[in-house]
Write an enzyme that holds these catalytic residues in place. Sequence first.
Site, PDB file in Angstrom:
ATOM      1  CE  LYS A 112      -3.666  -2.216   2.732  1.00 33.73           C
ATOM      2  NZ  LYS A 112      -4.568  -2.480   1.927  1.00 33.73           N
ATOM      3  NE  ARG A 189     -10.665 -10.552  -2.287  1.00 40.73           N
ATOM      4  CZ  ARG A 189     -11.026  -9.593  -3.051  1.00 40.73           C
ATOM      5  NH1 ARG A 189     -10.994  -9.851  -4.479  1.00 40.73           N
ATOM      6  NH2 ARG A 189     -11.091  -8.144  -2.773  1.00 40.73           N
TER       7      ARG A 189
END
Length: 297
Positions: A112, A189
């Site tokens: 990020k 996920r």
Amino acid sequence: AAVAHGAKVAAGVRAALELVNAPPNVATPSFLASFCRGLDDGSGRLRVDVLDAEACAAYGDHGMGLYLGVARGSSEPPRFIHATYSPAGPVRQRIALVGKGVTFDSGGINIKVGDGSLIELMKFDMGGAAAVLGAAKAIAAIQPDHVEVHFIVAACENMPSGHAMRPGDVLRASDGTTVEVNNTDAEGRLTLADAMIFAQDRGCKEVIDVATLTGACIIALGDDVAGLFARSPEMAADLEAAAARAGEPFWRLPLHRRYKSGLDSPVADLRNTGPRPGGALTAGLFLEAFVRDGVKW
């Protein structure tokens, strides 16, 4: 009785808030495991098991390759947390609450960067786990009848290192499903998929997962409204009613079948992300791929 019940719920909420507000060097996977073990008061109503990386690798026929793929970049050891609440009487309903437990999310190799990445806030990427562990505290105190509840958290960090998963890697879930990783920052996920498989292996016919799943949901709904994906209309209605009572606004988002093709991979059963448009929807469709027939989700 109502005051006593409310106090037990409030204690669970406070525990969740304290966990999600704790700094990431404190609220590590091992810390979450110790917290959950502390919920066992010896009454026999709540049993806590914690699997280490070796046990997760040996799980089933294939091991928890998605979860461990995320975990391997960090020096913090992963902890797969499983607490089970058992009622005193006969069990008529078996439910799993699965919480995303990424205690710090750097993004991994797809790190990020830049304004808006929120990397300095990524201690909150275990908010789903905090909610589930807070619920475990409340439910263990309330002791509802006839329902067995499984609380499951695949806790780990997502960090860059020479051991980290790479874009282009193919990982295998514990049910044998292969996943091409095209973005290491879509890690939650992956951990949730192995946790959801584990829940269904325990015989749970109703599975609710709670997660800071994707920033695309914030883009769609803002900071105050939670996105809700559900394959079961009955479960969706129950959750929306519960959210209204609690003052926690939900908005149901569609599992649009045409978008599933965005998860197609030339080298695996699925990719872990689809195109940028509809990113929240493809995240929901990814998780749905791990829900078995006959299971409400």
